[in-house]
Scaffold this active site. Structure first.
Site, PDB file in Angstrom:
ATOM      1  N   HIS A  17       0.829  -1.195  -0.003  1.00  7.50           N
ATOM      2  CA  HIS A  17      -0.055  -0.290  -0.006  1.00  7.50           C
ATOM      3  C   HIS A  17       0.847   1.354   0.087  1.00  7.50           C
ATOM      4  O   HIS A  17       0.547   2.187  -0.722  1.00  7.50           O
ATOM      5  CB  HIS A  17      -0.919   0.008   1.240  1.00  7.50           C
ATOM      6  CG  HIS A  17      -1.960  -1.065   1.297  1.00  7.50           C
ATOM      7  ND1 HIS A  17      -1.887  -1.637   2.514  1.00  7.50           N
ATOM      8  CD2 HIS A  17      -3.010  -1.314   0.437  1.00  7.50           C
ATOM      9  CE1 HIS A  17      -3.167  -2.575   2.556  1.00  7.50           C
ATOM     10  NE2 HIS A  17      -3.543  -2.489   1.285  1.00  7.50           N
ATOM     11  N   LYS A  41     -17.629  -6.342   7.105  1.00  7.62           N
ATOM     12  CA  LYS A  41     -16.417  -6.932   6.955  1.00  7.62           C
ATOM     13  C   LYS A  41     -15.509  -6.963   8.411  1.00  7.62           C
ATOM     14  O   LYS A  41     -15.419  -5.866   9.080  1.00  7.62           O
ATOM     15  CB  LYS A  41     -15.299  -5.934   6.000  1.00  7.62           C
ATOM     16  CG  LYS A  41     -14.191  -7.048   5.460  1.00  7.62           C
ATOM     17  CD  LYS A  41     -13.778  -6.354   4.322  1.00  7.62           C
ATOM     18  CE  LYS A  41     -12.533  -7.026   3.665  1.00  7.62           C
ATOM     19  NZ  LYS A  41     -11.668  -6.228   2.525  1.00  7.62           N
ATOM     20  N   ARG A  90      -2.611  -6.408  -8.079  1.00  5.88           N
ATOM     21  CA  ARG A  90      -1.360  -7.355  -7.785  1.00  5.88           C
ATOM     22  C   ARG A  90      -1.362  -8.447  -8.895  1.00  5.88           C
ATOM     23  O   ARG A  90      -0.464  -8.503  -9.687  1.00  5.88           O
ATOM     24  CB  ARG A  90      -1.451  -7.981  -6.414  1.00  5.88           C
ATOM     25  CG  ARG A  90      -1.148  -7.007  -5.436  1.00  5.88           C
ATOM     26  CD  ARG A  90      -1.663  -7.604  -4.027  1.00  5.88           C
ATOM     27  NE  ARG A  90      -3.282  -7.536  -4.191  1.00  5.88           N
ATOM     28  CZ  ARG A  90      -3.750  -7.306  -3.073  1.00  5.88           C
ATOM     29  NH1 ARG A  90      -3.442  -7.790  -1.771  1.00  5.88           N
ATOM     30  NH2 ARG A  90      -5.104  -7.306  -2.999  1.00  5.88           N
ATOM     31  N   SER A 128      -2.954  -7.587   3.115  1.00  7.07           N
ATOM     32  CA  SER A 128      -3.007  -7.581   4.724  1.00  7.07           C
ATOM     33  C   SER A 128      -3.455  -9.009   5.166  1.00  7.07           C
ATOM     34  O   SER A 128      -3.155  -9.273   6.490  1.00  7.07           O
ATOM     35  CB  SER A 128      -4.319  -6.539   4.916  1.00  7.07           C
ATOM     36  OG  SER A 128      -3.830  -5.285   4.220  1.00  7.07           O
TER      37      SER A 128
HETATM   38  P1  ADP Z   1     -10.248  -3.486  -0.020  1.00  9.91           P
HETATM   39  O1  ADP Z   1     -10.573  -4.133   1.248  1.00  9.91           O
HETATM   40  O2  ADP Z   1     -10.851  -2.336  -0.503  1.00  9.91           O
HETATM   41  O3  ADP Z   1      -9.696  -4.496  -1.229  1.00  9.91           O
HETATM   42  P2  ADP Z   1      -7.046  -3.377   0.828  1.00  9.91           P
HETATM   43  O4  ADP Z   1      -6.851  -2.599   1.904  1.00  9.91           O
HETATM   44  O5  ADP Z   1      -6.978  -4.992   0.894  1.00  9.91           O
HETATM   45  O6  ADP Z   1      -8.705  -3.024   0.597  1.00  9.91           O
HETATM   46  O7  ADP Z   1      -6.479  -2.723  -0.666  1.00  9.91           O
HETATM   47  C1  ADP Z   1      -6.910  -1.503  -1.075  1.00  9.91           C
HETATM   48  C2  ADP Z   1      -6.113  -1.526  -2.534  1.00  9.91           C
HETATM   49  O8  ADP Z   1      -4.691  -1.680  -2.519  1.00  9.91           O
HETATM   50  C3  ADP Z   1      -6.649  -2.616  -3.489  1.00  9.91           C
HETATM   51  O9  ADP Z   1      -6.833  -2.051  -4.746  1.00  9.91           O
HETATM   52  C4  ADP Z   1      -5.810  -3.544  -3.468  1.00  9.91           C
HETATM   53  O10 ADP Z   1      -5.829  -4.255  -4.700  1.00  9.91           O
HETATM   54  C5  ADP Z   1      -4.541  -2.631  -3.338  1.00  9.91           C
HETATM   55  N1  ADP Z   1      -3.472  -3.531  -2.774  1.00  9.91           N
HETATM   56  C6  ADP Z   1      -3.319  -4.216  -1.881  1.00  9.91           C
HETATM   57  N2  ADP Z   1      -2.309  -4.570  -1.527  1.00  9.91           N
HETATM   58  C7  ADP Z   1      -1.386  -4.338  -2.529  1.00  9.91           C
HETATM   59  C8  ADP Z   1      -0.029  -4.607  -2.878  1.00  9.91           C
HETATM   60  N3  ADP Z   1       0.741  -5.674  -2.264  1.00  9.91           N
HETATM   61  N4  ADP Z   1       0.544  -3.897  -4.158  1.00  9.91           N
HETATM   62  C9  ADP Z   1      -0.253  -3.077  -4.846  1.00  9.91           C
HETATM   63  N5  ADP Z   1      -1.554  -2.799  -4.654  1.00  9.91           N
HETATM   64  C10 ADP Z   1      -2.106  -3.516  -3.432  1.00  9.91           C
END
Ligand code: ADP
Length: 156
Positions: A17, A41, A90, A128
């Site tokens: 992130h 969630k 990803r 995460s």
């Molecule tokens: P959500 O629950 O909305 O998917 P996340 O916090 O898991 O929220 O992720 C927010 C955004 O960041 C999403 O678009 C996700 O694909 C992206 N994201 C999560 N991890 C990575 C990573 N390692 N590299 C690039 N983008 C990521």
């Protein structure tokens, strides 16, 4: 003046992130990292903790601000005068969900564009959920999340 909004659960924020946020911060005047309050969630960290961790990790980036929101993302984006939504990609597995969400948001708000940042190869398998699982079983997450987050995961 280009304001972008990067929404997510950030439960917790990972280095993946942070990489997206820092790259976005170079392109836009202002980046609003918007932590979603999603009662459906189940989250490991409270909304306040998630916001706090992000603020701690991003204190050096002057054009990045961290906020929380509930309700429709497009309404929040309009309120903030942001016409760009940033999301990360990803693997192919992210595509379906992100595609659906981007098209739904465009249907509701054609003036707001979703832009995708391709993950860095270093973070392509980083999520995460995996971080939480590794930490739960006492594994080392120090290379996956910022220091402050690794500490919080140990305490929690
Ligand atoms: P959500 O629950 O909305 O998917 P996340 O916090 O898991 O929220 O992720 C927010 C955004 O960041 C999403 O678009 C996700 O694909 C992206 N994201 C999560 N991890 C990575 C990573 N390692 N590299 C690039 N983008 C990521």
């Amino acid at each position: 003046m280009k304001t972008a909004i990067y929404p997510g659960s950030f439960d917790p924020v990972t280095n993946g992130h942070i990489d997206v946020i820092e790259r976005a911060a170079k392109l836009f005047t202002k980046v609003i990292v918007a932590v979603i309050r999603n009662p459906e969630k189940k989250s490991r960290f409270t909304l306040e903790q998630r916001v706090e961790m992000l603020k701690e990790c991003l204190s050096g980036d002057k054009n990045v601000i961290v906020e929380s929101f509930d309700g429709l993302l497009v309404d929040y984006a309009r309120k903030k005068k942001a016409n760009i939504i940033v999301r990360g990609l990803r693997a192919v597995s992210d595509f379906d969900y992100e595609f659906q969400m981007a098209l739904t948001n465009r249907k509701m708000a054609p003036d707001i564009e979703t832009l995708f940042f391709m993950t860095d190869y270093k973070y392509s398998y980083l999520s995460s959920s995996f971080v939480k699982q590794i930490a739960h079983f006492g594994g080392d997450v120090s290379e996956l999340v910022p220091k402050a987050v690794a500490q919080k995961l140990k305490e929690a």
